[in-house]
Motif scaffolding. Structure first.
Motif, PDB file in Angstrom:
ATOM      1  N   LEU A 154       0.818  -1.142  -0.049  1.00 35.45           N
ATOM      2  CA  LEU A 154      -0.100  -0.006  -0.140  1.00 35.45           C
ATOM      3  C   LEU A 154       0.622   1.195   0.132  1.00 35.45           C
ATOM      4  O   LEU A 154       0.378   2.351  -0.524  1.00 35.45           O
ATOM      5  N   ASN A 155       2.051   1.153   0.470  1.00 30.98           N
ATOM      6  CA  ASN A 155       3.041   2.406   0.529  1.00 30.98           C
ATOM      7  C   ASN A 155       3.451   2.644  -0.661  1.00 30.98           C
ATOM      8  O   ASN A 155       3.704   3.739  -1.133  1.00 30.98           O
ATOM      9  N   LYS A 156       3.858   1.464  -1.578  1.00 27.30           N
ATOM     10  CA  LYS A 156       4.218   1.505  -2.969  1.00 27.30           C
ATOM     11  C   LYS A 156       3.203   2.080  -4.056  1.00 27.30           C
ATOM     12  O   LYS A 156       3.704   2.867  -4.870  1.00 27.30           O
ATOM     13  N   LEU A 157       2.010   1.656  -3.672  1.00 25.86           N
ATOM     14  CA  LEU A 157       0.576   2.448  -4.793  1.00 25.86           C
ATOM     15  C   LEU A 157       0.764   3.733  -4.519  1.00 25.86           C
ATOM     16  O   LEU A 157       0.629   4.139  -3.332  1.00 25.86           O
ATOM     17  N   PRO A 158       0.529   4.731  -5.554  1.00 28.79           N
ATOM     18  CA  PRO A 158       0.136   6.098  -5.243  1.00 28.79           C
ATOM     19  C   PRO A 158      -1.268   5.955  -5.159  1.00 28.79           C
ATOM     20  O   PRO A 158      -1.812   5.231  -5.253  1.00 28.79           O
ATOM     21  N   PRO A 159      -1.568   7.471  -4.793  1.00 25.74           N
ATOM     22  CA  PRO A 159      -2.967   7.602  -4.165  1.00 25.74           C
ATOM     23  C   PRO A 159      -3.837   7.235  -5.456  1.00 25.74           C
ATOM     24  O   PRO A 159      -3.368   7.338  -6.562  1.00 25.74           O
ATOM     25  N   TYR A 160      -5.090   6.791  -5.179  1.00 23.01           N
ATOM     26  CA  TYR A 160      -6.036   6.624  -6.351  1.00 23.01           C
ATOM     27  C   TYR A 160      -7.029   7.917  -6.868  1.00 23.01           C
ATOM     28  O   TYR A 160      -6.866   8.196  -7.807  1.00 23.01           O
ATOM     29  N   GLN A 161      -7.411   8.326  -5.653  1.00 25.04           N
ATOM     30  CA  GLN A 161      -8.480   9.556  -5.991  1.00 25.04           C
ATOM     31  C   GLN A 161      -7.931  10.637  -5.184  1.00 25.04           C
ATOM     32  O   GLN A 161      -7.418  10.323  -4.132  1.00 25.04           O
ATOM     33  N   GLY A 162      -7.835  11.939  -5.596  1.00 28.48           N
ATOM     34  CA  GLY A 162      -7.509  13.092  -4.874  1.00 28.48           C
ATOM     35  C   GLY A 162      -8.589  13.686  -4.263  1.00 28.48           C
ATOM     36  O   GLY A 162      -9.799  13.663  -4.769  1.00 28.48           O
ATOM     37  N   GLY A 163      -8.433  14.519  -3.067  1.00 28.95           N
ATOM     38  CA  GLY A 163      -9.645  14.930  -2.473  1.00 28.95           C
ATOM     39  C   GLY A 163      -9.320  15.544  -1.034  1.00 28.95           C
ATOM     40  O   GLY A 163      -8.247  15.239  -0.630  1.00 28.95           O
ATOM     41  N   GLY A 164     -10.403  15.611  -0.174  1.00 24.35           N
ATOM     42  CA  GLY A 164     -10.097  15.819   0.952  1.00 24.35           C
ATOM     43  C   GLY A 164      -9.623  14.472   1.911  1.00 24.35           C
ATOM     44  O   GLY A 164      -9.886  13.452   1.234  1.00 24.35           O
ATOM     45  N   GLU A 165      -9.269  14.476   3.185  1.00 23.15           N
ATOM     46  CA  GLU A 165      -9.158  13.326   3.715  1.00 23.15           C
ATOM     47  C   GLU A 165      -7.886  12.687   3.573  1.00 23.15           C
ATOM     48  O   GLU A 165      -7.098  11.998   4.390  1.00 23.15           O
ATOM     49  N   MET A 166      -7.445  12.741   2.339  1.00 18.57           N
ATOM     50  CA  MET A 166      -6.355  12.023   1.926  1.00 18.57           C
ATOM     51  C   MET A 166      -4.936  12.906   1.815  1.00 18.57           C
ATOM     52  O   MET A 166      -3.856  12.341   1.401  1.00 18.57           O
ATOM     53  N   ILE A 167      -5.081  14.084   2.397  1.00 16.90           N
ATOM     54  CA  ILE A 167      -3.901  15.101   2.295  1.00 16.90           C
ATOM     55  C   ILE A 167      -3.337  15.207   3.634  1.00 16.90           C
ATOM     56  O   ILE A 167      -4.071  14.964   4.645  1.00 16.90           O
ATOM     57  N   ALA A 168      -1.751  15.548   3.503  1.00 19.04           N
ATOM     58  CA  ALA A 168      -1.375  16.166   4.732  1.00 19.04           C
ATOM     59  C   ALA A 168      -1.514  17.454   4.730  1.00 19.04           C
ATOM     60  O   ALA A 168      -1.845  18.227   5.730  1.00 19.04           O
ATOM     61  N   THR A 169      -0.553  18.108   3.637  1.00 21.17           N
ATOM     62  CA  THR A 169      -0.689  19.383   3.460  1.00 21.17           C
ATOM     63  C   THR A 169      -0.858  19.882   2.041  1.00 21.17           C
ATOM     64  O   THR A 169      -0.678  19.094   0.953  1.00 21.17           O
ATOM     65  N   VAL A 170      -1.786  20.968   1.864  1.00 17.42           N
ATOM     66  CA  VAL A 170      -2.113  21.456   0.325  1.00 17.42           C
ATOM     67  C   VAL A 170      -1.718  22.664   0.012  1.00 17.42           C
ATOM     68  O   VAL A 170      -2.042  23.480   0.922  1.00 17.42           O
ATOM     69  N   THR A 171      -0.750  23.065  -0.796  1.00 19.61           N
ATOM     70  CA  THR A 171      -0.560  24.375  -1.456  1.00 19.61           C
ATOM     71  C   THR A 171      -0.756  23.968  -2.873  1.00 19.61           C
ATOM     72  O   THR A 171      -0.840  22.975  -3.197  1.00 19.61           O
ATOM     73  N   PHE A 172      -1.009  25.391  -3.682  1.00 13.45           N
ATOM     74  CA  PHE A 172      -1.084  25.046  -5.009  1.00 13.45           C
ATOM     75  C   PHE A 172       0.246  24.663  -5.938  1.00 13.45           C
ATOM     76  O   PHE A 172       0.195  24.288  -6.733  1.00 13.45           O
ATOM     77  N   GLU A 173       1.230  24.759  -4.914  1.00 10.03           N
ATOM     78  CA  GLU A 173       2.520  24.169  -5.729  1.00 10.03           C
ATOM     79  C   GLU A 173       2.634  22.805  -5.342  1.00 10.03           C
ATOM     80  O   GLU A 173       2.945  22.072  -6.004  1.00 10.03           O
ATOM     81  N   LYS A 174       2.247  22.311  -4.276  1.00  7.26           N
ATOM     82  CA  LYS A 174       2.541  20.914  -3.845  1.00  7.26           C
ATOM     83  C   LYS A 174       1.556  20.216  -2.790  1.00  7.26           C
ATOM     84  O   LYS A 174       1.501  20.995  -1.857  1.00  7.26           O
ATOM     85  N   THR A 175       1.275  19.134  -2.744  1.00 12.55           N
ATOM     86  CA  THR A 175       0.251  18.535  -1.836  1.00 12.55           C
ATOM     87  C   THR A 175       1.048  17.295  -1.428  1.00 12.55           C
ATOM     88  O   THR A 175       1.529  16.473  -2.003  1.00 12.55           O
TER      89      THR A 175
END
Lengths: 412, 141
Positions: free
Chosen positions: A249-270
């Motif tokens: 699961l650590n090897k697989l990239p995220p499947y869908q983007g959105g709330g809940e699945m982030i640590a930090t979000v800026t317009f440059e990088k999430t």
């Protein structure tokens, strides 16, 4: 002294009282529900779980500071732990909530896009449901990987010798159902996993049809991914899980983007959240997840050993009764089977049988069961599939057989 | 020559003779046996109606400004249903086919087959007959 040879008593009548739907009538007849492989019925305990959520603590999880949100989050995470324990996963963050088996398979197939190269090989079985074929075909189209198929034999069993021939250092992933939805065959998954691992390939098991009957131990199986749907095991629709080993699961990239699945979000990088939240974007099916946990509690209280023993008794009884109908042929006669009987009567179209017995209150599945390759193997358009659950009775099987005789007479 | 409405009424009267669903289904199965069968060469992918669990083929030809339908199915209940439709709509002018309603299906006690989610595709069958009517109507103009 009385010898204890009698089968352990299974109090099916008292179990049936837990399922309100079983007392309804269909077309004027008491419902005989034999389509359990499509979806199981829901006990009052699980219905109460959903009602209780919406009437007592409905709120969004993981972010509120208020009490309701805390209660909902606790219940949801508690359900994850129940599921972890049920399948004996090492860690609770290896349990990802999904909308069901199909979603879980798509999540893994999507994740493998960046892990495969052109010419890599995937191995599938001829017994699969379309949902364990199509997402991988799409993955092959994206990556140039090639799909190889383990053939099946007349009994509905996989050819393991041929399976070994298909494995090579090019094989990256093997995906197989634990139990076939169309025929009920229990596949020798332990062997399949060992051989795949020896070749260096990961294994995904589609447990949708196994989970209602067999308590899988993912650590003992040493399986890399195991996927199930709640609605086939007394839970609600629209929820299921992906179990994955943490390293995968650590090897697989995220499947869908959105709330809940982030640590930090800026317009440059999430940056993404840790497991399991990395794969759980958006507000999930909260009441469904909680009710799934309660459905597992319900089934575990009865006991999977008892359920399996009783269902085998039903399977044997039904097989014997059905084979007395002249011209009836059963497809899938593997020695190890769940309580599923796929059959045809003479040349009668399965649709005709399904339509007539529905008028007599009996629910079965007819058609190709989303497993067209299996039907193609037998060169038939489809079958009638009766699938039994622990709340079915021998009396219902008698009613079913009588209805089939009636249908046969009308349709011959 | 009877109108579609007259034939529909006739079918409804026939079905009224039966008291229960079983007799109605038996009658429908009987009617399936009288279906004007499609020629094998017309059993093509194009003539196959989508949305049915069983296979249903329908072919249409124009004769003296009237549409003549032939059909077949691999399931006998489906064959009975298509036979009822063909009996009502075959040998009729495309305009009349387009204007016809399908209340008679309800009246003969087959209402449950009218649901668009029903896997037998009765709704698709009716749509297909009407599509033929539209196509041939254009030719007439």
């Amino acid at each position: 002294m009385k010898v204890a040879t009698e089968k352990a008593h299974f109090d099916v009548e008292s179990i049936r009282k837990d399922f309100p739907i079983l007392s309804r009538k269909v077309n004027g007849y008491p419902l005989v529900y034999l389509d359990n492989a499509a979806t199981s019925q829901t006990p009052q305990q699980v219905i109460n779980s959903i009602t209780n959520y919406y009437s007592q603590y409905n709120s969004n999880i993981h972010r509120g500071v208020h009490s309701l949100s805390q209660e909902a989050t606790d219940a949801y995470e508690q359900a994850r732990i129940k599921i972890q324990k049920h399948f004996n996963a090492e860690k609770s963050n290896e349990i990802i909530f999904t909308s069901g088996t199909t979603h879980a398979i798509n999540l893994v197939a999507s994740g493998f896009t960046s892990l495969l190269e052109k010419g890599d090989e995937l191995v599938v079985s001829a017994l699969e449901h379309h949902s364990n074929i199509v997402p991988w075909q799409m993955l092959c189209e994206r990556t140039g990987a090639i799909m190889k198929v383990i053939p099946m034999n007349e009994h509905g069993m996989l050819d393991l010798a041929e399976y070994e021939n298909l494995l090579s250092e090019k094989t990256k992933l093997v995906f197989i159902n634990h139990v076939s939805n169309a025929l009920g065959t229990v596949n020798p998954v332990q062997k399949i996993i060992e051989k795949a691992h020896a070749a260096g390939a990961a294994v995904l098991l589609d447990g949708a049809q196994a989970a209602p009957h067999i308590k899988a131990d993912v650590q003992a199986l040493d399986v890399d991914f195991y996927v199930v749907s709640a609605h086939k095991m007394c839970g609600p629709t629209g929820v299921g899980i992906l179990y994955g080993k943490e390293e995968w699961l650590n090897k697989l990239p995220p499947y869908q983007g959105g709330g809940e699945m982030i640590a930090t979000v800026t317009f440059e990088k999430t940056t993404y959240a840790d497991l399991p939240h990395k794969f759980e974007a958006g507000t999930p099916n909260i009441s469904g997840g909680i009710a799934f946990g309660d459905a597992l509690d319900y089934m575990n209280t009865i006991g999977f050993d008892k359920i399996a023993a009783y269902e085998q008794e039903l399977l044997e009884y039904a097989t014997e009764k059905l084979l007395k109908i002249e011209g009836l042929r059963i497809y899938g006669v593997s020695e190890e089977k769940t309580a599923v009987i796929s059959f045809n009567i003479g040349e009668i179209h399965p649709y005709d049988i399904g339509t007539i017995i529905d008028k007599l209150g009996i629910a079965v599945r007819t058609g190709h069961h989303c497993a067209q390759p299996v039907m193609d193997y037998y060169k038939i358009p489809g079958t009638v599939r009766a699938s039994f659950a622990f709340y079915n009775t021998k009396a219902e099987i008698d009613t079913f057989v009588e209805a089939l005789e009636k249908a046969k007479k009308m349709l011959s | 020559m009877s109108t579609i409405k007259e034939i529909q009424d006739e079918i409804v009267e026939e079905f009224e003779l039966f008291d229960d669903w079983m007799q109605r289904y038996e009658h429908m199965i009987e009617l399936g046996k009288s279906l004007p069968l499609i020629e094998e060469k017309y059993k093509t992918e194009e003539n196959l109606i989508k949305g049915c669990q069983s296979k249903v083929w329908v072919h249409a030809e124009m004769e003296d400004e009237k549409l003549v339908f032939t059909a077949d199915s691999d399931a006998i209940i489906t064959k009975g249903i298509i036979a009822i439709l063909v009996r009502a709509y075959s040998n009729q002018h495309p305009n009349d086919i387009l204007e016809a309603d399908n209340k008679f299906i309800d009246e003969i006690g087959l209402k449950e087959h009218l649901s668009p989610t029903r896997a037998n595709g009765l709704v698709s069958m009716i749509k297909q007959l009407k599509m033929y009517a539209i196509a041939y109507k254009t030719q007439l103009n």
